[in-house]
Each structure stands twice: as C-alpha cells, then as structure tokens.
Design an enzyme around this catalytic site. Structure first.
Site, short mmCIF file in Angstrom:
data_model
loop_
_atom_site.label_atom_id
_atom_site.label_comp_id
_atom_site.label_asym_id
_atom_site.label_seq_id
_atom_site.Cartn_x
_atom_site.Cartn_y
_atom_site.Cartn_z
N THR A 72 -4.88 8.28 0.54
CA THR A 72 -3.83 8.76 1.44
C THR A 72 -4.44 9.63 2.54
O THR A 72 -4.15 9.45 3.73
CB THR A 72 -2.78 9.56 0.64
OG1 THR A 72 -2.20 8.68 -0.33
CG2 THR A 72 -1.70 10.14 1.53
N ASN A 149 -1.32 -4.15 -1.91
CA ASN A 149 -1.14 -3.52 -3.22
C ASN A 149 -0.11 -4.24 -4.09
O ASN A 149 -0.16 -4.15 -5.31
CB ASN A 149 -0.76 -2.05 -3.07
CG ASN A 149 0.24 -1.80 -1.98
OD1 ASN A 149 0.05 -2.21 -0.83
ND2 ASN A 149 1.33 -1.13 -2.30
N CYS A 321 4.19 3.71 -5.71
CA CYS A 321 4.39 4.86 -4.82
C CYS A 321 5.78 4.86 -4.21
O CYS A 321 6.19 5.82 -3.61
CB CYS A 321 3.36 4.85 -3.70
SG CYS A 321 1.73 4.44 -4.29
N1 PLP Z 1 -3.64 2.40 0.08
C1 PLP Z 1 -3.21 1.50 -0.80
C2 PLP Z 1 -3.17 0.06 -0.43
C3 PLP Z 1 -2.79 1.91 -2.06
O1 PLP Z 1 -2.35 1.01 -2.94
C4 PLP Z 1 -2.82 3.30 -2.39
C5 PLP Z 1 -2.31 3.79 -3.69
O2 PLP Z 1 -1.46 3.22 -4.33
C6 PLP Z 1 -3.28 4.19 -1.43
C7 PLP Z 1 -3.69 3.72 -0.21
C8 PLP Z 1 -3.32 5.67 -1.68
O3 PLP Z 1 -4.50 6.07 -2.33
P1 PLP Z 1 -4.54 7.46 -3.12
O4 PLP Z 1 -3.66 7.30 -4.33
O5 PLP Z 1 -5.98 7.67 -3.47
O6 PLP Z 1 -4.04 8.50 -2.19
#
Ligand code: PLP
Length: 381
Positions: A72, A149, A321
């Site tokens: 993130t 994702n 998320c």
């Molecule tokens: N980008 C994608 C495609 C994700 O699936 C996720 C988490 O689910 C993230 C970014 C975020 O990563 P983090 O959990 O390390 O902040």
C-alpha cells in the site's frame, strides 16, 4: 477439525525459516541501523543482505530497492511521489487496480491531473487498444498491475510499458500478486517502478518495497532522516526487512517447482467446480497458477463463504481488502460480468502447503453446501 486455508492472495503464513531469520533481530540484535557501533553495523549489514535478496528476486541492482511498510505504501509512494515531480497531465490506471493504486490516482484530480481508467476485456485483460487510445492524450503516469488479486489474470505489462515509454510517460506496475507465483523481472518488464509486498510471499506483514529506475528520485511521502535514499525516512524495521529478504530468497529457490505443482492442484479444483455447475472468471487468460475465481448462479458469495468456513475451509469473496464493501467486485463489473452473477463470486487461492486431499475435501464441502443452498432457494420460490 483442522482449518484448511485457501486464501493465500489475502496473506500467507510466515515461513518457519523466515521466522528463524527474523528472531535474532527481535531479540539480541536490536540495534538501529544508523548507529556506528557494533549493534548498528550488524543491523545495517542485515538490511544490506535483505536488499540484495529482494533485488535478486526481481533482477535489479540492490540500490533500486526502497523498503516501505508494504505494498500500500509503495503504491502511494510511486503515484504521489511521481505526481509531485511531473507537471500535471493525465494519469492512466487500469479499471481493476487495487484501491491503493486507484484511490491515490483518483486523488490527483484535485491537483490538476486528468484520471483515465483503462478498460479490460471480458477475459480480465487490460485492453491494449484502450491503452493506445488513452495515450493519444499527454500522459505522465501509467500504472497497470502485473497480476490481478481477484482473477489472477497476468497483464501484458511489457507491452503497455513499451507504449508508455514511447509516449514519454512513467510506467509503474503493482507486482504484489505476481511475486513468488511467476517469474518477475523488472528489466524484462521495462517499467520505471514496481511494487512488492512481503506478506504475500510467506514473509511478515508490514514490509514491502518500491523498486525504482536508477534515474528516478521520487518526492518522499515520509520525510525525515533521509533513509532509503531519501525516499522513505524512518528507523528501519530491521526484523521485518530481514524477513522480507529471507522470504524473497526462498521464493526465488522454489518458484520453478512450485508453479507447475500448484497449477495442477488448481486444475483439479476447477474441474470439480465446473462439474458442480460453477462459472469461472478470467480462466481463458494466462493467470498466476494459484488463483481461481468462480460463482454459482443464484448463490450469494458471502453465504457460500460463511458456510464453507463452518466446515473448516477459508476462501474469500473477491478482494479481502474490500470485504467491508457489500457492492459486487469492481473487477468483475469492469469485465462485463452481470452484477447478479458477480455477487456470487468466491476467490480460492492456493499456497505452498496445500494438498490434493485438501482440494478433494473442499470440493466435497462445496458440493454439500451448494446442494443445500439451492434447496433453500427452491423452497423460497
Ligand atoms: N496490491 C495488490 C494487488 C494487493 O493484492 C495488495 C494486498 O492485498 C496490496 C497491493 C497491498 O499490499 P500490502 O498489504 O502489503 O499493503
């Protein structure tokens, strides 16, 4: 009853070897990596080693790795940091990005940027014709994820990067969901920046990285003592960074063995699901090998997930998320899936420890739950 975990795209368990590598830095090796004494030097060396391990996994030089608190933050660092440097023009992001790309991109509208969403095909791939159309307008930043994702669909990032470079735009890719599942090569993808996260590759939560082109210096989100080449200040989280490095090295060592084995298991589950009447999303495209996204018409995804949980199986509805958001998956809607079908979506994501027996037990559970829910629906009509 043992719980069987099929939600590795949400997060992965910490590998025991990663934990072992981290433990000294949670105990006796507590030094600040900026200190000049023995404890500090040990911490600095450990960070340097982790930087090499992460760099090796994605084929870059260690100074290109900027450690962050996760995916993130890395996505926010790139989009906001690049927008501070470039003159406002257009930012083009795919319609299926994770919110930690789409939200900072949308926020740039307040700073004079035009925000352009790139459309995807029914098969879940970013439409290259729409990329060409978008790049007719002066564009400063393009961001397209390497693997989605939810569907696991792998995007043509190298082809998009070539177009972005020709249009003199900076190209970023969020590779969080591709890392450890397929080979990820920064140079071959020809991007300017790439986002990684440790907890999706059996590393700790709260560690990630932005990989940046040697010639690019981004305005930091977090200014201070000038850590991470001035792009991310703050005393380094040494145990988490060490864990990320260890996880990266493990990922590099097992990908060739893991990918075909996991893909075979995915094939087994999808064959079973289709036999039970499921529709699959994105299955006509190249995907990361561990992910399957499906729905049973007329059965609500949340209900299916709760019933499977009661039987000891962990799967997800779309993106974890966004579980607070009851709307159907934005990714599926962008793919043209009807909302009533998208509401049934269930994401199944395999990990290194899953077995064929677990997959077979899961299919039995799905069969049982789907039959029961269909009966209930039939009785209600
Ligand atoms: N980008 C994608 C495609 C994700 O699936 C996720 C988490 O689910 C993230 C970014 C975020 O990563 P983090 O959990 O390390 O902040």
């Amino acid at each position: 009853m043992a719980f069987v975990y099929f939600d590795h795209n949400a997060t992965t368990p910490l590998d025991e070897r990663v934990l072992e590598a981290m433990l000294p830095f949670l105990r006796e090796q507590y030094g600040n990596a900026s200190s000049r004494h023995d404890l500090g030097i040990t911490a600095r060396r450990a960070i340097d080693q982790a930087r090499e391990q992460v760099a090796a996994l994605v084929n870059v030089r260690p100074p290109q790795v900027v450690f962050t608190s996760g995916g993130t933050e890395a996505n926010n660092l790139f989009i906001k940091g690049a927008a501070e440097i470039l003159k406002p023009s257009q930012i083009a992001v795919s319609a299926i990005e994770h919110p930690c790309v789409s939200k900072p991109a949308e926020a740039l509208a307040r700073k004079g940027w035009a925000v352009r969403k790139l459309s995807v095909t029914r098969d879940g791939k970013v439409d290259l014709n729409d990329v060409d159309a978008a790049l007719q307008t002066k564009t400063g930043i393009v961001s397209v994820m390497l693997a989605n994702n939810e569907t696991g669909v792998v995007q043509d990032v190298a082809a998009i990067a070539q177009r972005a470079r020709a249009a003199k735009a900076w190209m970023h890719t969020d590779a969080v969901q591709a890392l450890g599942k397929i080979a990820v090569d920064f140079e071959a993808l020809n991007v300017h920046a790439m986002t990684l996260s440790a907890h999706k590759i059996y590393g700790p939560k709260g560690a990630g990285a932005l990989i940046v082109d040697k010639r690019i210096e981004l305005t930091p989100l977090i200014a201070g003592g000038g850590h991470e080449h001035g792009m991310r200040s703050g005393t380094e989280n040494v145990p988490a960074i060490v864990g990320f490095g260890a996880a990266a090295e493990l990922a590099a060592g097992r990908i060739a063995e893991l990918a075909p084995r996991i893909e075979k298991l995915r094939g087994r589950v999808e064959q079973g699901l289709v036999r039970l009447g499921a529709v699959l999303f994105g299955a006509a495209s190249a995907r990361v090998p561990n992910t399957s996204y499906f729905a049973f018409k007329g059965i609500d995804g949340e209900t299916l997930i709760i019933e499977l949980d009661k039987l000891g199986f962990g799967v997800a509805a779309g993106a974890a998320c966004s579980s607070a958001n009851p709307e159907p998956s934005a990714t599926l809607l962008a793919m043209g899936v009807a909302p009533e079908i998208a509401r049934g979506a269930v994401r199944f994501s395999l990990g290194v420890a899953n077995t064929a027996n677990e997959v077979d037990d899961f299919l039995q559970a799905v069969k049982q739950v789907v039959a029961r829910l269909k009966n209930l629906t039939a009785m209600a009509v």
